[in-house]
Design a protein around this motif. Sequence first.
Motif, PDB file in Angstrom:
ATOM      1  N   LEU A 337     -14.618 -58.077 -46.508  1.00 36.99           N
ATOM      2  CA  LEU A 337     -13.210 -57.587 -46.057  1.00 36.99           C
ATOM      3  C   LEU A 337     -12.603 -56.450 -46.743  1.00 36.99           C
ATOM      4  CD1 LEU A 337     -12.055 -61.227 -45.301  1.00 36.99           C
ATOM      5  CD2 LEU A 337     -12.928 -59.287 -43.440  1.00 36.99           C
ATOM      6  N   ASP A 338     -13.491 -56.123 -47.910  1.00 36.58           N
ATOM      7  CA  ASP A 338     -12.858 -54.879 -48.991  1.00 36.58           C
ATOM      8  C   ASP A 338     -12.333 -53.708 -48.000  1.00 36.58           C
ATOM      9  OD1 ASP A 338     -11.879 -53.412 -51.020  1.00 36.58           O
ATOM     10  OD2 ASP A 338     -13.846 -52.897 -51.394  1.00 36.58           O
ATOM     11  N   GLY A 339     -11.167 -53.227 -48.031  1.00 38.32           N
ATOM     12  CA  GLY A 339     -10.813 -52.113 -47.212  1.00 38.32           C
ATOM     13  C   GLY A 339     -10.225 -52.502 -45.773  1.00 38.32           C
ATOM     14  N   ARG A 340     -10.633 -54.004 -45.436  1.00 38.97           N
ATOM     15  CA  ARG A 340      -9.916 -54.339 -44.015  1.00 38.97           C
ATOM     16  C   ARG A 340      -8.412 -55.088 -44.350  1.00 38.97           C
ATOM     17  NH1 ARG A 340     -12.255 -56.043 -39.673  1.00 38.97           N
ATOM     18  NH2 ARG A 340     -10.243 -55.349 -39.173  1.00 38.97           N
ATOM     19  N   GLY A 341      -7.943 -55.093 -45.378  1.00 39.22           N
ATOM     20  CA  GLY A 341      -6.825 -55.554 -45.606  1.00 39.22           C
ATOM     21  C   GLY A 341      -6.660 -56.852 -46.744  1.00 39.22           C
ATOM     22  N   GLU A 342      -8.024 -57.390 -46.873  1.00 39.10           N
ATOM     23  CA  GLU A 342      -8.151 -58.640 -47.700  1.00 39.10           C
ATOM     24  C   GLU A 342      -8.960 -58.222 -48.575  1.00 39.10           C
ATOM     25  OE1 GLU A 342      -9.657 -63.213 -47.440  1.00 39.10           O
ATOM     26  OE2 GLU A 342      -8.806 -62.305 -45.463  1.00 39.10           O
ATOM     27  N   SER A 343      -9.147 -58.714 -49.961  1.00 35.25           N
ATOM     28  CA  SER A 343      -9.896 -58.268 -51.037  1.00 35.25           C
ATOM     29  C   SER A 343     -10.793 -59.438 -51.544  1.00 35.25           C
ATOM     30  CB  SER A 343      -9.172 -57.832 -52.218  1.00 35.25           C
ATOM     31  OG  SER A 343      -8.318 -58.695 -52.698  1.00 35.25           O
ATOM     32  N   GLY A 344     -10.495 -60.617 -50.958  1.00 40.77           N
ATOM     33  CA  GLY A 344     -11.251 -61.927 -51.392  1.00 40.77           C
ATOM     34  C   GLY A 344     -10.826 -62.266 -52.640  1.00 40.77           C
ATOM     35  N   SER A 345     -11.400 -63.460 -53.032  1.00 41.90           N
ATOM     36  CA  SER A 345     -11.049 -63.871 -54.399  1.00 41.90           C
ATOM     37  C   SER A 345     -12.234 -63.790 -55.503  1.00 41.90           C
ATOM     38  CB  SER A 345     -11.249 -65.481 -54.391  1.00 41.90           C
ATOM     39  OG  SER A 345     -12.279 -66.137 -53.926  1.00 41.90           O
ATOM     40  N   GLY A 346     -13.382 -63.100 -55.141  1.00 40.36           N
ATOM     41  CA  GLY A 346     -14.495 -63.027 -56.184  1.00 40.36           C
ATOM     42  C   GLY A 346     -14.984 -64.290 -56.923  1.00 40.36           C
ATOM     43  N   SER A 347     -15.942 -64.026 -57.676  1.00 38.55           N
ATOM     44  CA  SER A 347     -16.275 -65.249 -58.293  1.00 38.55           C
ATOM     45  C   SER A 347     -16.640 -65.376 -59.889  1.00 38.55           C
ATOM     46  CB  SER A 347     -17.502 -65.696 -57.436  1.00 38.55           C
ATOM     47  OG  SER A 347     -18.702 -64.827 -57.671  1.00 38.55           O
ATOM     48  N   GLY A 348     -16.762 -63.843 -60.226  1.00 42.53           N
ATOM     49  CA  GLY A 348     -17.077 -63.719 -61.637  1.00 42.53           C
ATOM     50  C   GLY A 348     -18.564 -63.789 -61.979  1.00 42.53           C
ATOM     51  N   LYS A 349     -19.430 -63.994 -61.013  1.00 43.84           N
ATOM     52  CA  LYS A 349     -20.918 -64.246 -61.119  1.00 43.84           C
ATOM     53  C   LYS A 349     -21.513 -62.777 -61.665  1.00 43.84           C
ATOM     54  CE  LYS A 349     -23.342 -66.793 -58.023  1.00 43.84           C
ATOM     55  NZ  LYS A 349     -24.069 -67.012 -56.864  1.00 43.84           N
ATOM     56  N   ALA A 350     -22.466 -62.795 -62.177  1.00 47.22           N
ATOM     57  CA  ALA A 350     -23.275 -61.713 -62.756  1.00 47.22           C
ATOM     58  C   ALA A 350     -24.112 -61.058 -61.733  1.00 47.22           C
ATOM     59  CB  ALA A 350     -24.190 -61.778 -63.879  1.00 47.22           C
ATOM     60  N   SER A 351     -23.837 -59.683 -61.507  1.00 49.89           N
ATOM     61  CA  SER A 351     -24.758 -59.075 -60.497  1.00 49.89           C
ATOM     62  C   SER A 351     -26.359 -58.912 -60.494  1.00 49.89           C
ATOM     63  CB  SER A 351     -24.203 -57.656 -60.254  1.00 49.89           C
ATOM     64  OG  SER A 351     -22.723 -57.811 -59.844  1.00 49.89           O
ATOM     65  N   GLY A 352     -26.931 -60.128 -60.622  1.00 48.54           N
ATOM     66  CA  GLY A 352     -28.387 -59.935 -60.823  1.00 48.54           C
ATOM     67  C   GLY A 352     -28.805 -59.534 -62.062  1.00 48.54           C
ATOM     68  N   ASN A 353     -27.979 -59.881 -63.117  1.00 52.67           N
ATOM     69  CA  ASN A 353     -28.190 -59.397 -64.533  1.00 52.67           C
ATOM     70  C   ASN A 353     -27.131 -60.200 -65.351  1.00 52.67           C
ATOM     71  OD1 ASN A 353     -25.438 -57.935 -64.171  1.00 52.67           O
ATOM     72  ND2 ASN A 353     -26.752 -56.251 -63.057  1.00 52.67           N
ATOM     73  N   ALA A 354     -27.003 -59.603 -66.540  1.00 51.92           N
ATOM     74  CA  ALA A 354     -25.798 -60.519 -67.214  1.00 51.92           C
ATOM     75  C   ALA A 354     -24.550 -59.859 -67.198  1.00 51.92           C
ATOM     76  CB  ALA A 354     -26.386 -60.350 -69.025  1.00 51.92           C
ATOM     77  N   GLY A 355     -24.186 -59.176 -66.314  1.00 53.25           N
ATOM     78  CA  GLY A 355     -22.934 -58.635 -66.233  1.00 53.25           C
ATOM     79  C   GLY A 355     -22.888 -57.541 -65.155  1.00 53.25           C
ATOM     80  N   GLY A 356     -22.135 -56.701 -64.930  1.00 52.14           N
ATOM     81  CA  GLY A 356     -21.786 -55.629 -64.171  1.00 52.14           C
ATOM     82  C   GLY A 356     -20.756 -55.714 -63.208  1.00 52.14           C
ATOM     83  N   ASP A 357     -20.502 -54.970 -62.314  1.00 57.73           N
ATOM     84  CA  ASP A 357     -19.486 -54.819 -61.345  1.00 57.73           C
ATOM     85  C   ASP A 357     -19.917 -55.524 -60.220  1.00 57.73           C
ATOM     86  OD1 ASP A 357     -17.707 -54.159 -59.281  1.00 57.73           O
ATOM     87  OD2 ASP A 357     -18.075 -52.035 -59.218  1.00 57.73           O
ATOM     88  N   ALA A 358     -19.096 -56.470 -59.835  1.00 60.77           N
ATOM     89  CA  ALA A 358     -19.338 -57.477 -58.889  1.00 60.77           C
ATOM     90  C   ALA A 358     -19.375 -56.638 -57.373  1.00 60.77           C
ATOM     91  CB  ALA A 358     -18.315 -58.599 -58.654  1.00 60.77           C
ATOM     92  N   SER A 359     -18.941 -55.471 -57.348  1.00 62.79           N
ATOM     93  CA  SER A 359     -19.093 -54.855 -55.795  1.00 62.79           C
ATOM     94  C   SER A 359     -20.259 -54.288 -55.680  1.00 62.79           C
ATOM     95  CB  SER A 359     -17.637 -53.900 -55.807  1.00 62.79           C
ATOM     96  OG  SER A 359     -18.219 -52.851 -56.690  1.00 62.79           O
ATOM     97  N   GLY A 360     -21.052 -53.939 -56.865  1.00 63.58           N
ATOM     98  CA  GLY A 360     -22.321 -53.107 -56.572  1.00 63.58           C
ATOM     99  C   GLY A 360     -22.150 -51.839 -55.868  1.00 63.58           C
ATOM    100  N   SER A 361     -20.852 -51.242 -55.875  1.00 65.19           N
ATOM    101  CA  SER A 361     -20.845 -50.173 -55.012  1.00 65.19           C
ATOM    102  C   SER A 361     -21.387 -48.913 -55.617  1.00 65.19           C
ATOM    103  CB  SER A 361     -19.233 -49.828 -54.327  1.00 65.19           C
ATOM    104  OG  SER A 361     -18.416 -49.674 -55.658  1.00 65.19           O
ATOM    105  N   GLY A 362     -21.813 -47.864 -54.906  1.00 59.80           N
ATOM    106  CA  GLY A 362     -22.192 -46.871 -55.101  1.00 59.80           C
ATOM    107  C   GLY A 362     -20.967 -45.710 -55.273  1.00 59.80           C
ATOM    108  N   THR A 363     -21.176 -44.433 -55.949  1.00 63.62           N
ATOM    109  CA  THR A 363     -20.059 -43.733 -55.875  1.00 63.62           C
ATOM    110  C   THR A 363     -19.797 -42.836 -54.660  1.00 63.62           C
ATOM    111  OG1 THR A 363     -21.346 -41.787 -56.615  1.00 63.62           O
ATOM    112  CG2 THR A 363     -20.631 -43.070 -58.422  1.00 63.62           C
ATOM    113  N   ARG A 364     -20.429 -42.972 -53.640  1.00 66.70           N
ATOM    114  CA  ARG A 364     -20.148 -42.426 -52.548  1.00 66.70           C
ATOM    115  C   ARG A 364     -19.295 -43.137 -51.444  1.00 66.70           C
ATOM    116  NH1 ARG A 364     -25.025 -40.612 -48.990  1.00 66.70           N
ATOM    117  NH2 ARG A 364     -23.710 -39.649 -47.889  1.00 66.70           N
ATOM    118  N   SER A 365     -18.758 -44.372 -51.877  1.00 61.33           N
ATOM    119  CA  SER A 365     -17.939 -45.145 -51.166  1.00 61.33           C
ATOM    120  C   SER A 365     -16.609 -44.203 -50.831  1.00 61.33           C
ATOM    121  CB  SER A 365     -17.427 -46.262 -51.968  1.00 61.33           C
ATOM    122  OG  SER A 365     -16.839 -45.896 -53.300  1.00 61.33           O
TER     123      SER A 365
END
Length: 577
Positions: A337-365
Amino acid sequence: MAELRLGPLLRYTDGSRATVWVETDGPCTAEVRCADGARGTARSFLIAGHHYALVQVDGLTPGTATEYEVLLDGAGVWPPPDSRFPPSVIATPTDDDGMRVAFGSCRWAAPPAGGKDRVGPDALDTLSARVAADPDGARPDVLLLLGDQVYADEISDATRHWIAGRRDVAAGPGDQVADYEEYTRLYYESWLDPEVRWLLSTVPSCMIFDDHDVIDDWNTSAAWLADMRATDWWQERLLSGLMSYWVYQQLGNLSPDELAADPLYTAVREAPDGTAVLREFATRADADPTSVRWSYRRDFGRIRLLMVDSRAARVLEEGRRTMLDPGEAAWLREQVLDGRGESGSGSGKASGNAGGDASGSGTRSGGEGGYGRGAYDHLLIGTSLPWLLPHLVHDVEAWNAAMCGGERGARWARLGERIRRGADLEHWSAFPSSFDALGDLIAEAGTGPGAPATVSVLSGDVHHAYVAEPSWPGRTPDARVAQLTCSPVHNSVPLSIRLGFRFGWSVPARALGRRIARHGRCAPPAVGWRRTGGPWFGNQIMTLTLRGRSARLRLEQARAKRDGTTVLRKVTDRELA
């Protein structure tokens, strides 16, 4: 002087950056030099006696394809001097170019020991040969490998003999993989294949695991997990599987920004030996799966890809069973729903590692947020296990979930658990609340003024290919929604599977499924669906061509010719939008 042991694998790419993964036989500085002057270097890191580097290349020009070479401590190691393949390239398409997304799952590097069924030609090898024969022609812009990249429990004769030479196969997991060193052997055997090696050096790839990357039926149920943990070999098998997956697959899934923000990656690279750091991470992931996220997001212009972990993120306790734990489900909703008018609550969980951006998005977004035209024109949800299955299989899995949950008492629950393991009843339909929740989320994403043109669920696992399209009572999404399943890339498809799935899609099977579901007192699913293509059997690859708000699907199968060569034959080619 260090030599190249495995790779290079071209993994992440965007308009100006790329990452290239290599394994070497000793410590070194790895360098990638491009013909247009772009370059990058990285010092190798050490895990369990093996040396790796992930080189970030900066300064690429959007809309170009540039040849590259790999050097270790200044000496050229790729391309090999005797290579019969064209030069490897890093292509950086612009957002206006559209995308060719090729995908599939389930690839044996070689038939397993004692295998009796004819396997047939490898679709990935055949794709590589076609691209190599016409390097300036159409090729995939990204390759999605949707699980079972290696088979830790179905090993080849050569690997079985190698394992027998290093330990007693009468103990532990027998002639299956037992530890990190043996996992590295699987990747070496699979990715050293000349055609596959070259293809992965020149086509970017995104990967996600399925059960055979660790063991068949991985996380089928709480009872299954308890049985595995009671053995004296399971913990080492699992920790080694997670460690090797992080090194060989997950690192390349992440963007440079995520890697830079990831304390685990930093710690592994800075340590003289990163084995203990990575093992501690895997131990934590085993003890608390909710602490780690293997799912990730990639945006390719106005195409959004969400690769969803449908193995390690499960909640297995009967009465609470879900395919995704609450944090993972919240993350998925947020990304959809990101970009559809609702961003969601997220969870703070690590992204397949010990940290990192929860979105995992690339720079071509790109794209506008909010309503109106949404943030993306096409939504791709990659999950190794299909969401929509043949109706009979769906109903049997829902019935089985009810039996195991105690709907008909303890005796049926015990029987249900035996059936669940024996028949691999563990797809989305075996988690009814998750099945319905995913359907609701897809319908929400596909409805309204900001809806994408298509929502495609990309899956493998079930050793046949098909297209299924859902419908919702009283609700018609604006997007074209489809379950696109493609499997296997290279595996056995015995007659029993062919007959079983052909029957499973039939009208009599659907009626039988309804009767079975009634015995389980199962509520009807919140979504209906119909098969609109297939079933197709064979070693195969699907390709989605996405341009603007149009989408075209092509399925091709690897076929052997009389002269001993192989070719990809078109099975279907159709417009989705």
